[in-house]
Design an enzyme around this catalytic site. Structure first.
Site: not given
Ligand SMILES: *[C@@H]1O[C@H](CO)[C@@H](O)[C@H](O)[C@H]1NC(C)=O
Length: 312
Positions: A104, A223, A293
């Site tokens: 991330s 996501d 995600h």
């Protein structure tokens, strides 16, 4: 003498074959910490694939709870990067370079490390669900994470305020396509590492970024946290021209956001950071994980097998 020479000659290829795998540096994501159970488990799995691999987990604070908080509040990315660059340079096992993997936001931070420092140098850079072109919304918090929620509210209310830009990590990669001028003038991180400001374009960033062997960009197909998810592949929402909008009020009701893919972004076509150069060298790998995600499942395995440890 002959014996010594022979031993030397023989030991070179042997070392190459039996030498330990290339070191790996991992930068965790928002809300995680550098030695969380999830991270430790991940490292154990990687060690099963590359036995003997040295893994360094990037930290901002050695205290786990503070490290987690440093990922969201209390932080200036530029200052944190400086700290991390010193940290990486001080680890003896990394001195010959390493592969880097960012989860991330850790992904764009590691890219910034490559562009700004890269000493020791990164060989392959792998990013999972990262926000290379920023986010147009602030990621949601976990349900009972009140610190995160307070920070998110504050950030959304005044994302480009001086305070938010100095203290809230995710505000520093917030890129509002409906107000690009505010982003360009107030954000002190992302426009710089993306070389978006003509007056502040830094050639070192491009030179060091293009020195990568491979750039592996992983997107999460479902996501919902990163908006837009295509930021992981250097895509972004189309930049709205407000003067044009004001003449056409109906377009305000538009809900579908158009995503401009990397190869149509100016950062690419005008090659501000070297993306085009890397792409033309076939050095960019676009791949995906199925799911929300950072729901990695097993999708990281072939990537770790192929791009870490020293094979490619
Ligand atoms: C460009 O970036 C390099 C590496 O971070 C830095 O040393 C240099 O001062 C920067 N150049 C300018 C003009 O800001």
């Amino acid at each position: 003498m002959t014996f010594v020479l022979l031993t030397l000659l023989l030991s070179v290829p042997l070392l190459a074959l039996c030498g330990s795998p290339r070191a790996l540096v991992v930068w965790h994501g928002l809300g995680d910490s550098y030695q969380s159970p999830g991270m430790v488990q991940f490292f154990d799995e990687v060690k099963k694939i590359h036995s003997g691999i040295f893994i360094h987990s990037v930290y901002i604070d050695e205290d786990l709870d503070n490290d987690r908080k440093a990922g969201f509040v209390y932080g200036n990315v530029n200052t944190q990067l400086e700290l991390v660059a010193e940290q990486l340079a001080s680890v003896p096992e990394l001195k010959d370079g390493f592969d880097a993997m960012g989860f991330s936001q850790g992904g764009q931070f590691l890219r910034a490390y490559v562009e700004r420092y890269n000493s020791p140098p990164v060989h392959n850079l792998i990013t999972f669900g990262s926000q290379h072109m920023g986010v147009s919304d602030i990621p949601a918090c976990r349900r009972y994470d009140f610190l995160c929620q307070a920070a998110r509210r504050a950030a959304k209310g005044a994302v480009y305020s001086r305070w938010a830009q100095q203290n809230i990590i995710s505000a520093q990669y917030y890129r509002d396509p409906t107000n690009l001028p505010a982003y360009l003038s107030s954000n002190h991180f992302l426009p710089y590492i993306n070389n978006e400001l003509p007056e502040a374009r830094n050639e070192t960033y491009k030179r060091q970024f293009t020195s990568l062997n491979k750039l592996i960009l992983m997107i999460f197909t479902e996501d919902q946290t990163v908006v837009p998810k295509e930021s992981a592949w250097f895509g972004a929402e189309v930049v709205e021209d407000n003067s044009w909008l004001s003449q056409r009020p109906f377009s305000l009701f538009r809900t579908e956001k158009t995503i401009v893919p990397m190869r149509q972004q100016r950062i690419y076509t005008e090659d501000w950071i070297g993306l085009k150069e890397l792409d033309e060298r076939s050095a960019i790998v676009f791949d995906s994980c199925k799911g929300e995600h950072m729901h990695m499942g097993d999708c990281w395995k072939p990537i770790v097998e192929k791009f870490t440890g020293g094979l490619d």
